[in-house]
Design a protein around this motif. Sequence first.
Motif, PDB file in Angstrom:
ATOM      1  N   HIS A  46      -1.331  71.078 -97.590  1.00  0.00           N
ATOM      2  CA  HIS A  46      -1.098  70.787 -95.954  1.00  0.00           C
ATOM      3  C   HIS A  46      -2.411  70.726 -95.502  1.00  0.00           C
ATOM      4  O   HIS A  46      -2.786  69.896 -94.436  1.00  0.00           O
ATOM      5  N   VAL A  47      -3.273  71.784 -95.710  1.00  0.00           N
ATOM      6  CA  VAL A  47      -4.660  72.075 -94.859  1.00  0.00           C
ATOM      7  C   VAL A  47      -5.344  70.542 -94.975  1.00  0.00           C
ATOM      8  O   VAL A  47      -6.138  70.171 -94.264  1.00  0.00           O
ATOM      9  N   LEU A  48      -5.632  70.275 -96.623  1.00  0.00           N
ATOM     10  CA  LEU A  48      -6.308  69.111 -96.741  1.00  0.00           C
ATOM     11  C   LEU A  48      -5.884  67.973 -95.796  1.00  0.00           C
ATOM     12  O   LEU A  48      -6.378  66.923 -95.502  1.00  0.00           O
ATOM     13  N   VAL A  49      -4.550  67.655 -95.536  1.00  0.00           N
ATOM     14  CA  VAL A  49      -3.922  66.638 -94.817  1.00  0.00           C
ATOM     15  C   VAL A  49      -4.226  67.063 -93.349  1.00  0.00           C
ATOM     16  O   VAL A  49      -4.545  65.902 -92.709  1.00  0.00           O
ATOM     17  N   LEU A  50      -4.041  68.300 -92.877  1.00  0.00           N
ATOM     18  CA  LEU A  50      -4.018  68.603 -91.490  1.00  0.00           C
ATOM     19  C   LEU A  50      -5.662  68.318 -90.870  1.00  0.00           C
ATOM     20  O   LEU A  50      -5.608  68.071 -89.792  1.00  0.00           O
ATOM     21  N   ILE A  51      -6.486  68.579 -91.804  1.00  0.00           N
ATOM     22  CA  ILE A  51      -8.008  68.374 -91.416  1.00  0.00           C
ATOM     23  C   ILE A  51      -7.990  67.095 -90.718  1.00  0.00           C
ATOM     24  O   ILE A  51      -8.650  66.999 -89.521  1.00  0.00           O
ATOM     25  N   PRO A  52      -7.900  65.905 -91.294  1.00  0.00           N
ATOM     26  CA  PRO A  52      -8.260  64.718 -91.007  1.00  0.00           C
ATOM     27  C   PRO A  52      -7.056  64.314 -89.794  1.00  0.00           C
ATOM     28  O   PRO A  52      -7.647  63.533 -88.741  1.00  0.00           O
ATOM     29  N   LEU A  53      -5.933  65.250 -89.596  1.00  0.00           N
ATOM     30  CA  LEU A  53      -4.952  64.574 -88.784  1.00  0.00           C
ATOM     31  C   LEU A  53      -5.349  65.177 -87.507  1.00  0.00           C
ATOM     32  O   LEU A  53      -5.282  64.710 -86.347  1.00  0.00           O
ATOM     33  N   TRP A  54      -6.235  66.509 -87.524  1.00  0.00           N
ATOM     34  CA  TRP A  54      -6.585  67.030 -86.325  1.00  0.00           C
ATOM     35  C   TRP A  54      -7.983  66.429 -85.850  1.00  0.00           C
ATOM     36  O   TRP A  54      -8.092  66.187 -84.436  1.00  0.00           O
ATOM     37  N   ILE A  55      -8.558  65.787 -86.641  1.00  0.00           N
ATOM     38  CA  ILE A  55      -9.729  64.831 -86.176  1.00  0.00           C
ATOM     39  C   ILE A  55      -9.325  63.853 -85.557  1.00  0.00           C
ATOM     40  O   ILE A  55      -9.647  63.467 -84.292  1.00  0.00           O
ATOM     41  N   GLY A  56      -8.148  63.128 -85.966  1.00  0.00           N
ATOM     42  CA  GLY A  56      -7.294  62.159 -85.212  1.00  0.00           C
ATOM     43  C   GLY A  56      -7.004  62.524 -83.983  1.00  0.00           C
ATOM     44  O   GLY A  56      -6.990  61.873 -82.874  1.00  0.00           O
ATOM     45  N   PHE A  57      -6.091  63.784 -83.850  1.00  0.00           N
ATOM     46  CA  PHE A  57      -5.749  64.400 -82.813  1.00  0.00           C
ATOM     47  C   PHE A  57      -6.842  64.537 -81.720  1.00  0.00           C
ATOM     48  O   PHE A  57      -6.341  64.011 -80.594  1.00  0.00           O
TER      49      PHE A  57
END
Length: 256
Positions: A46-57
């Motif tokens: 999850h962390v590996l996916v959330l890192i780019p998602l938070w950059i997009g956020f």
Amino acid sequence: MSSSTPFTPRASTPEGRPYPVHVRARLDGPLSRWLWLVKWLLIVPHVLVLIPLWIGFALLTLVALVAIVFTGRYPRPLFDFNLGVLRWSWRVGFYAYSALGTDRYPPFTLAAVPGYPAGLDIEYPERLHRGLVLVKWLLAIPHLLILGVMFGGGGWLSGQAGDQAWTWGGGLAGLLVLISAIILAFTGRYSGPLFDLIVGLNRWEQRVIGYVALMTDRYPPFRLDLGGEDPDRPPGPDAPTTEPASHLTPPAPAGI
């Protein structure tokens, strides 16, 4: 939902309207006594996916800021994506070291998951103040100072999707989660009052995030709403659909 904080409908703000950021949580049970020791490892995908998602956020929030300044509206596709990132992160945090409130592995999705014991909704604002978006970060400083004490200055992004997963975060919230984990290890039970307080701290944090992320013009209340049920209990796609489990369930087996 813990039985120690019964639901009583009430208005959340002086305006008599519920606050538009709604955080719900349900204490699952029985919980494993020892699974929390390895959840830091289990949430790595999850962390590996959330890192780019938070950059997009972050990038989309800047785009939304420009759109709001010129149009007074938060583009709905950007709003839905950012809300999805917050929902996903809250589910992971609730499973892991923001609450340890469930052993159900969080799903990999931006969408609402009604059956999951943690949910988050933010009401879409039809209109937003064009000038206010430029100073919300400044207006939120009193809240940010309080959250620095609550969460050890780690911030929500690192607390939910980064540092906290590895170091227990810090501040009052991290300490309470650690105490709850120790109690769980020795008794097989999650303390209901501690659960209510931990969720209340996270609810305060999520309200401030929604405001700073430009998703509402309503200033967050300086109030700790305890318990897993949102105090205004609004309908929403992320509302749990199953009955809450009591924290007074028999102790879980000693193994994971």
